[in-house]
Design an enzyme around this catalytic site. Structure first.
Site, PDB file in Angstrom:
ATOM      1  N   TYR A 244      43.086  -8.062 -17.132  1.00 34.49           N
ATOM      2  CA  TYR A 244      42.717  -8.344 -15.749  1.00 34.49           C
ATOM      3  C   TYR A 244      42.168  -7.151 -14.981  1.00 34.49           C
ATOM      4  O   TYR A 244      41.166  -7.282 -14.275  1.00 34.49           O
ATOM      5  CB  TYR A 244      43.948  -8.866 -14.994  1.00 34.49           C
ATOM      6  CG  TYR A 244      43.746  -8.961 -13.497  1.00 34.49           C
ATOM      7  CD1 TYR A 244      43.113 -10.062 -12.925  1.00 34.49           C
ATOM      8  CD2 TYR A 244      44.169  -7.933 -12.654  1.00 34.49           C
ATOM      9  CE1 TYR A 244      42.911 -10.143 -11.553  1.00 34.49           C
ATOM     10  CE2 TYR A 244      43.968  -8.011 -11.279  1.00 34.49           C
ATOM     11  CZ  TYR A 244      43.343  -9.104 -10.742  1.00 34.49           C
ATOM     12  OH  TYR A 244      43.137  -9.193  -9.388  1.00 34.49           O
TER      13      TYR A 244
ATOM     14  N   CYS B  64      45.636   1.964  -8.166  1.00 31.79           N
ATOM     15  CA  CYS B  64      44.691   2.804  -7.453  1.00 31.79           C
ATOM     16  C   CYS B  64      43.507   3.168  -8.332  1.00 31.79           C
ATOM     17  O   CYS B  64      43.548   3.039  -9.547  1.00 31.79           O
ATOM     18  CB  CYS B  64      45.347   4.108  -7.017  1.00 31.79           C
ATOM     19  SG  CYS B  64      46.785   3.874  -5.973  1.00 31.79           S
TER      20      CYS B  64
ATOM     21  N   GLY C 141      41.629  -0.869  -5.758  1.00 34.23           N
ATOM     22  CA  GLY C 141      42.371  -0.658  -4.526  1.00 34.23           C
ATOM     23  C   GLY C 141      41.503  -0.920  -3.324  1.00 34.23           C
ATOM     24  O   GLY C 141      40.418  -0.344  -3.221  1.00 34.23           O
TER      25      GLY C 141
ATOM     26  N   ASN D  24      47.186   7.736  -9.447  1.00 34.95           N
ATOM     27  CA  ASN D  24      47.178   6.307  -9.744  1.00 34.95           C
ATOM     28  C   ASN D  24      48.368   6.020 -10.641  1.00 34.95           C
ATOM     29  O   ASN D  24      48.506   6.638 -11.686  1.00 34.95           O
ATOM     30  CB  ASN D  24      45.856   5.939 -10.462  1.00 34.95           C
ATOM     31  CG  ASN D  24      45.915   4.592 -11.175  1.00 34.95           C
ATOM     32  OD1 ASN D  24      45.376   4.431 -12.256  1.00 34.95           O
ATOM     33  ND2 ASN D  24      46.570   3.625 -10.589  1.00 34.95           N
ATOM     34  N   GLY D  25      49.225   5.099 -10.219  1.00 34.24           N
ATOM     35  CA  GLY D  25      50.353   4.748 -11.070  1.00 34.24           C
ATOM     36  C   GLY D  25      51.666   4.856 -10.330  1.00 34.24           C
ATOM     37  O   GLY D  25      51.705   4.769  -9.101  1.00 34.24           O
TER      38      GLY D  25
END
Ligand code: AMP
Length: 487
Positions: A261, A15, A41, A116-117
């Protein structure tokens, strides 16, 4: 709750989060910040604003640009403070009730949370909370925070947040917005990123920004102040920024895959520009595994900086031998294997004159299931390449991530069950090589890897999981006990 409700068993969420304090166009600026974080996201997005008295929210499935470009949507989010979220999920339905930021009313006022996570004890915590009577509205981990904050016996929102954080285990960055503060948190090992930025003062004190990556600062004209530290809570109020470190000190284990990435190449992550890091990784890859060739071709876009580094180091021309159609989303968005196959064809096409009769080195950042590589190698051969060699700017992905990067279960990871030679054969390449783990650490100026105290989380390549996985162990034990019961 409105929307297309359903079940979503998604646990791993990549996210982007963005929060702003004290800006006249808080919601519009948040939309811009989320737009810059779109790569983190693409499935759903939401903004909650606070106007000094009330919270306002708009959440929707789809891209930021498709949902927040209309003036009337932004006008429905008044106030000088806002919090936004981009969500990325790949299995199960994406349902509106899971779209963040989540919001709830408490005795102390309102609280919006964007996260996020991944929490690795979310299932266990959820079970305990449900037993205590907490009614969950969504399947996202962030709701666990909401309930833990709700039942906490502390009085202030910051104390309740700390109380909640001490019970969760996982890799996460979190932004929470209450009536009186904007709070940013990183997990104790700092696996997921979060940065603090400052808006230049136009009137009054100027504003503050919290965001997943620095690329979200540039677009809103904010200046980078610093990374939020692992295990740190920053509390932004009209009095400024306060730092709280409730977890004690532990060595950081930032996610190395953000460099390879995930992060946008123009972001500076943990003090290191991502673009330059990717070029150095490519150069290291060339030093480790070069073969004679006529042209270096990136798999766009993820392989581009590494291929540039590779080409410079090997002194072989870099050419765009594969062209990417930018109007197709990431291959991973497609939910089934058959559509994923189709997706690669939709996304990439061969630039024939750059490939015909040539010995080609293709550079990409990773092989997960092997779908992309197989299709690309076939396409490049079909375009007339004399030889096709594949070089990968990460070590083989042999383990699933439980810390917020979406990787499929281990059984679907090509490298988990095949040797490099077998993989080369499967993808149809004349040769295949991955950067070594030590080489990766060298390229990030940290090498070779200190096995006793690695500086990064590299669990996807090593199986060395730095954060415990209670839900997994719990699942295994439950399955074992079911097995024993059935005997
Ligand atoms: P695969 O086709 O399954 O081997 O996936 C490899 C491709 O997916 C590479 O081109 C990567 O750039 C990309 N990729 C790797 N990890 C992820 C991820 N977590 N989310 C989206 N795309 C990814």
């Amino acid at each position: 709750m409105t929307g297309n409700d359903g079940h979503d068993d998604k646990m791993h969420e990549e996210c982007g989060v963005f929060g702003i304090w004290n800006h006249a166009d808080a919601a519009a600026v948040t939309a811009l910040g989320l737009h810059a974080l779109q790569h983190r996201g693409q499935e759903a997005t939401g903004i909650v604003s606070f106007d000094g008295q009330r919270f306002h929210s708009h959440k929707a499935l789809g891209l930021v640009g498709d949902n927040f470009s209309e003036a009337k949507v932004i006008a429905s989010l008044p106030g000088m403070r806002a919090l936004g979220h981009n969500r990325y999920a790949t299995t199960g339905d994406t349902v509106l009730r899971n779209v963040q930021p989540l919001y709830a009313d408490f005795e102390f006022g309102g609280l919006a949370v964007a996260h996020n996570g991944n929490l690795t004890n979310a299932t266990a915590l959820r079970r305990a909370l449900v037993r205590r009577g907490c009614l969950f509205q969504s399947t996202t981990d962030s709701e666990v925070f909401i309930h833990l904050i709700a039942i906490s016996l502390y009085s202030t929102v910051v104390d309740r947040l700390i109380d909640a954080l001490k019970q969760v285990i996982g890799a996460y960055s979190l932004i929470a917005m209450s009536d009186g503060a904007l709070m940013g948190v990183r997990d104790p090992l700092g696996v997921r990123p979060l940065i603090l930025g400052r808006l230049p003062p136009t009137e009054g004190n100027g504003g503050w920004v919290l965001a997943s990556e620095t690329c979200a600062l540039d677009i809103v004209g904010a200046e980078f102040v610093r990374d939020v530290e692992p295990g740190e809570i920053v509390v932004i109020t009209d009095q400024g920024v306060q730092s709280i470190k409730p977890f004690g000190k532990s060595a950081s284990r930032f996610c190395v895959f953000e460099y390879i990435y995930f992060a946008r190449p123009d972001s500076v992550v943990e003090g290191m520009p991502v673009y330059a890091a990717r070029k150095r990784i490519g150069a290291q890859l060339a030093r480790e595994s070069h073969v004679a060739a006529d042209v270096i071709v990136p798999v766009p876009d993820s392989g581009v900086p590494a291929a540039m580094g590779y080409a410079t180091e090997s002194a072989i021309p870099f050419e765009l031998g594969i062209i990417r159609n930018h109007y197709v989303g990431r291959t991973f968005i497609e939910p089934t294997d058959s559509i994923r196959h189709l997706g690669v064809k939709l996304k990439h096409s061969a630039n024939k004159p750059m490939l015909e009769g040539k010995r080609v080195i293709l550079v990409d950042d990773s092989i997960v299931r092997g779908t992309t590589s197989r299709k690309i190698v076939e396409m490049v051969r079909h375009a007339g390449a004399a030889e096709v060699h594949m070089r990968i700017s990460s070590p083989p992905t042999t383990y699933s991530c439980f810390y917020g990067i979406d990787t499929p279960e281990r059984g679907k990871l090509l490298a988990a069950s095949h040797t490099v030679e077998e993989m080369a054969e499967l993808i149809g390449a004349d040769s295949l090589a991955f950067i070594s783990l030590d080489g990766l650490y060298e390229a990030l100026n940290k090498g070779p890897r200190n096995d006793a105290r690695p500086q990064y989380c590299d669990a996807c390549f090593t199986g060395d999981y730095p954060i415990s996985l209670p839900d997994m162990i719990d699942n295994d034990t439950r399955q074992l006990s079911l097995l024993t019961e059935s005997r």
